[in-house]
Every structure is written in C-alpha cells, then in structure tokens.
Design an enzyme around this catalytic site. Structure first.
Site, PDB file in Angstrom:
ATOM      1  N   ARG A  96       0.849  -1.215   0.000  1.00 49.11           N
ATOM      2  CA  ARG A  96       0.000   0.000   0.000  1.00 49.11           C
ATOM      3  C   ARG A  96       0.874   1.250   0.000  1.00 49.11           C
ATOM      4  O   ARG A  96       0.609   2.231   0.693  1.00 49.11           O
ATOM      5  CB  ARG A  96      -0.978   0.014   1.186  1.00 49.11           C
ATOM      6  CG  ARG A  96      -1.988  -1.119   1.142  1.00 49.11           C
ATOM      7  CD  ARG A  96      -3.145  -0.900   2.102  1.00 49.11           C
ATOM      8  NE  ARG A  96      -3.642  -2.182   2.551  1.00 49.11           N
ATOM      9  CZ  ARG A  96      -3.366  -2.710   3.752  1.00 49.11           C
ATOM     10  NH1 ARG A  96      -2.645  -2.049   4.627  1.00 49.11           N
ATOM     11  NH2 ARG A  96      -3.837  -3.889   4.062  1.00 49.11           N
ATOM     12  N   ASP A 128      -3.424   3.342   4.328  1.00 45.83           N
ATOM     13  CA  ASP A 128      -3.269   3.181   2.881  1.00 45.83           C
ATOM     14  C   ASP A 128      -2.637   4.448   2.313  1.00 45.83           C
ATOM     15  O   ASP A 128      -3.211   5.528   2.420  1.00 45.83           O
ATOM     16  CB  ASP A 128      -4.653   2.932   2.256  1.00 45.83           C
ATOM     17  CG  ASP A 128      -4.561   2.423   0.830  1.00 45.83           C
ATOM     18  OD1 ASP A 128      -3.530   2.674   0.160  1.00 45.83           O
ATOM     19  OD2 ASP A 128      -5.515   1.779   0.377  1.00 45.83           O
ATOM     20  N   ARG A 130      -1.592   4.705  -0.942  1.00 50.30           N
ATOM     21  CA  ARG A 130      -1.542   4.624  -2.405  1.00 50.30           C
ATOM     22  C   ARG A 130      -2.122   5.861  -3.083  1.00 50.30           C
ATOM     23  O   ARG A 130      -3.004   6.514  -2.557  1.00 50.30           O
ATOM     24  CB  ARG A 130      -2.307   3.387  -2.890  1.00 50.30           C
ATOM     25  CG  ARG A 130      -1.550   2.116  -2.631  1.00 50.30           C
ATOM     26  CD  ARG A 130      -2.357   0.905  -2.989  1.00 50.30           C
ATOM     27  NE  ARG A 130      -3.467   0.721  -2.077  1.00 50.30           N
ATOM     28  CZ  ARG A 130      -4.282  -0.339  -2.112  1.00 50.30           C
ATOM     29  NH1 ARG A 130      -4.127  -1.256  -3.037  1.00 50.30           N
ATOM     30  NH2 ARG A 130      -5.247  -0.462  -1.240  1.00 50.30           N
TER      31      ARG A 130
END
Ligand SMILES: [Zn+2]
Length: 194
Positions: A96, A128, A130
C-alpha cells in the site's frame, strides 16, 4: 503527467492465457517506479473493458504468501481477463505504497499482535498510502474512458474519479486460517466489500 517513459508492446504468454504487456516508467520521488499494463489483443474492440488495478505485493504475488489475498486476486484477474478481454494495471506501490522494507517491519509488528492498520500507524504511515495518478494516465493513454472495475475496494472506485466505472465486479476468494483476521480488518476498517 510528465516524466513517464513508455516501452514498446511485447507479447507475454502466461499459464492463464496470452497477453500483451507494456511498461510505464514513472520518474517521481526518490526512485523511479516501473508499472505494467497487461492486456488482451481485443482491448480496442471492447467498449467498456474489464480492468483490474493490482497493487504490487511481492510476498503475495511471487512468493505465495497466504498472509494476504493478493496473489489469488491477481491470478483470478488474469484468468477472467484472459477469457473476457481487458487489462490489468500492475501498480508498483508495494505494501500500500510504504515499500517492501516498511512492509516487512509492519509484518514483524503483526507477529507481535498488531493488526495491519495498527502496524502501519506504529510506523508513522496511514493505513493506505496509495495514489492513482499513474493509473489514470495509463487508462487515458489507451483511450479507456469507460470500464468495469474488478475490485473489492471502494476507495479505488473513488480514486479513478475522471474515468466512468459502469460496473464493479467483485473478486471472490475464500479465506484461509492465515488471512482470515487480515481480511476482517480490510472489511471492517478499510471498507472493503468482501
Ligand atoms: Zn499482499
């Protein structure tokens, strides 16, 4: 997007079927990231192809780890897309997007009893990290404006704001004793639709 180097298109036979591959080298941050578009020959003929945005997970994709469901999700996508046509974007944001070394440190914390979200927080990361700019770039590059997204992660649906997602196709993978707790955290804390 600036600073993207794009490879030629090559043929890649796999045990799931034959694909075309094209690499996209993104020159951002401290080191470049090389992503891959894996697609079927008939991509251009499909009005709304099936697309899977798969985040790199070396341990799950290549080493057969059953701590997560990444490897199985990738192979499910390859099998389905080989049959129905479409594209997998292999998105090189390991762990991630915390990178492999940090992911192994997070796994070490998980060995001590922290869950996947708590472990990331202990290391100073969000659950996360990303981002999806390069994914949008690749979709635009191929002229894909409409697609059916193969995902259990609603955040991915929101992240592709400018692309029209006409349908979400779920990935159904049975859990195992090693990833049961991990999948529960994904569902309860990260909003995954499992
Ligand atoms: Zn994984």
């Amino acid at each position: 997007m600036n600073n993207i180097e794009i490879s030629q298109i090559a043929t890649l036979p796999t045990k799931y079927g034959t694909f075309k591959i094209q690499a996209f080298k993104e020159m951002t941050g401290s080191r470049p990231k090389e992503h891959l578009a894996i697609f079927t020959d008939n991509l251009e003929d499909i009005e709304a192809p099936i697309v899977r945005v798969h985040s790199e997970c070396l341990t799950g994709d290549a080493i057969g780890s059953v701590k997560c469901d990444c490897g199985e999700q990738l192979h499910y996508a390859q099998e389905l897309i080989a049959k129905e046509g479409g594209m997998i974007i292999y998105h090189r944001q390991e762990g991630r997007n915390i990178g492999l070394l940090n992911k192994v440190n997070a796994y070490a914390l998980q060995d001590k009893g922290f869950d996947t979200v708590e472990a990331n927080h202990q290391l100073g990361f969000k659950a996360d990290e990303r981002t999806y700019e390069v994914v949008e770039f690749i979709l635009k590059y191929f002229g894909i404006e409409k697609l059916k997204l193969l995902t259990n992660n609603p955040r991915k649906i929101e992240s592709l704001g400018k692309i029209q997602i006409i349908e979400r196709l779920p990935i159904k993978i049975p859990s195992n004793p090693h990833n049961e707790a991990y999948l529960k955290v994904k569902k309860d804390q990260m909003g995954h639709l499992l």
